[in-house]
Every structure is written in structure tokens, then in C-alpha cells.
Write an enzyme that holds these catalytic residues in place. Structure first.
Site, PDB file in Angstrom:
ATOM      1  CG  ASN A 191      41.405  12.527 -16.678  1.00  0.00           C
ATOM      2  OD1 ASN A 191      42.473  13.119 -16.506  1.00  0.00           O
ATOM      3  ND2 ASN A 191      41.113  11.407 -16.037  1.00  0.00           N
ATOM      4  N   GLY A 244      36.533   3.541 -17.028  1.00  0.00           N
ATOM      5  CA  GLY A 244      36.525   2.981 -18.378  1.00  0.00           C
ATOM      6  C   GLY A 244      37.899   2.604 -18.877  1.00  0.00           C
ATOM      7  CB  VAL A 245      39.356   2.691 -22.326  1.00  0.00           C
ATOM      8  CG1 VAL A 245      39.346   4.157 -22.701  1.00  0.00           C
ATOM      9  CG2 VAL A 245      40.503   1.978 -23.006  1.00  0.00           C
ATOM     10  CG  ASP A 246      41.925   7.636 -18.306  1.00  0.00           C
ATOM     11  OD1 ASP A 246      43.119   7.433 -18.563  1.00  0.00           O
ATOM     12  OD2 ASP A 246      41.534   8.621 -17.643  1.00  0.00           O
ATOM     13  CG  ASP A 297      41.204  -5.478 -22.073  1.00  0.00           C
ATOM     14  OD1 ASP A 297      41.616  -4.307 -22.251  1.00  0.00           O
ATOM     15  OD2 ASP A 297      41.313  -6.071 -20.985  1.00  0.00           O
TER      16      ASP A 297
END
Length: 180
Positions: A28, A36-38, A14
């Protein structure tokens, strides 16, 4: 699990848990925090990251594909978050490869500009943006290697894979680079 190759380290885990100078966010264009990771970075980092992203949106309208911007790490263990916008995969002739390479190079250039010595990257554009994982890994590693030829400010680059498939792809790819 962890594999080291010179200053590049590959781990599975992580990215939001790393105590490091900077982590890279697969953002984005609007820097709003998504999935997700964002989403994980925005949730973990809290209001401070959101507030700084809002200021960036007001100043320049967000972040263009292939470019990078920086915020504090907020509540994360990392001091900074470098947000970069990867391309959506629409096929090989769309220029997506160049945009993805720019994500890595622009993030690293921004890190050097800010005197950041340790940085961690997630797998950019391979989730909902649909970039083929093997091609994305090749672009990531070659872009990082190319950058390192002329830059010595970065002391450690960690490639962080959340899931098994990407970790195996990177492990094999870094093994190939290691044999050269």
C-alpha cells in the site's frame, strides 16, 4: 505445481517461502503492511522490513502507485523485498492499466539496478484492490515480456499465484505466448 517458459516460471504457492534474490510485495502507499500478500510479507519479514519501510516513509512519504522501493528481506528466505503499489480498479478508463504495467517495469528496473538476478511476483492488485484477474495477468505478462526485450540482467522471473483461479489464468496465458 510449476510451469516454465524460457526464464519465466509459473508456480502456485506461498511467495514468502521462496529462497530467491527478491520477492515483490503488492504494497500500500504507506508501506505499512496490510492484508493478503502484503501482510504475509511483513509478518514473515519481521521488524527489519517494518523499520526500513518507516525510513522510506520518513524520507519520501511512502511509495506512489506504480512505483517501487526496496528493503531487506528481513527474516524471509529472499534477500530483498521490492515493494510496489498497484492501482485500485475503478474501471477501464481510470489509467489503472498503465499504473499496473509500471509496477512490473519499475520493480524489474530496480532489480537490475541492484544486480538482482532472480525475482518473484505475486498477482498485483487482484485482491482487495479489485483488478480483474484476467486483465491483470495479461498486463503482467506483456509488461515482463516487453522489459525482457531490452534487458538481460534478470535470469529468472517467477510468477507466484496463491490460488487456483489465477494460476489457471496465467497457465493459459503463458501457453498462448508459448505458441507464438
Amino acid at each position: 505445481m510449476s510451469i516454465k517458459y524460457k526464464i519465466i516460471e509459473l508456480i502456485q504457492g506461498d511467495i514468502t517461502k521462496l529462497k530467491i534474490d527478491a520477492i515483490v510485495n503488492a504494497a500500500n502507499n504507506g508501506l505499512f503492511g496490510g492484508g493478503g500478500v502484503d501482510g504475509a510479507i511483513h509478518r514473515g519479514g519481521g521488524k527489519e522490513i517494518d523499520d526500513q519501510c518507516k525510513l522510506i516513509r520518513e524520507r519520501q512519504g511512502g511509495c506512489k502507485t506504480g512505483e517501487a522501493v526496496i528493503t531487506t528481506g528481513g527474516n524471509l528466505e529472499a534477500d530483498y523485498v521490492i515493494h510496489t503499489v498497484g492501482p485500485v480498479w475503478n474501471g477501464e478508463k481510470s489509467g489503472a492499466e498503465e499504473f499496473l504495467s509500471s509496477c512490473y517495469k519499475n520493480s524489474l528496473n530496480l532489480a537490475v539496478e541492484k544486480n538482482i538476478e532472480t525475482i518473484a511476483f505475486p498477482c498485483i492488485s487482484t485482491g482487495v484492490y479489485g483488478f480483474p484477474k484476467d486483465l491483470a495477468a495479461e498486463i503482467a505478462v506483456s509488461s515482463i515480456m516487453e522489459f525482457l526485450k531490452d534487458n538481460t540482467g534478470i535470469k529468472k522471473i517467477i510468477l507466484v499465484c496463491f490460488e487456483d483461479e489465477s494460476f489457471k489464468i496465467y497457465k493459459k496465458l503463458l501457453g498462448l505466448y508459448n505458441s507464438n
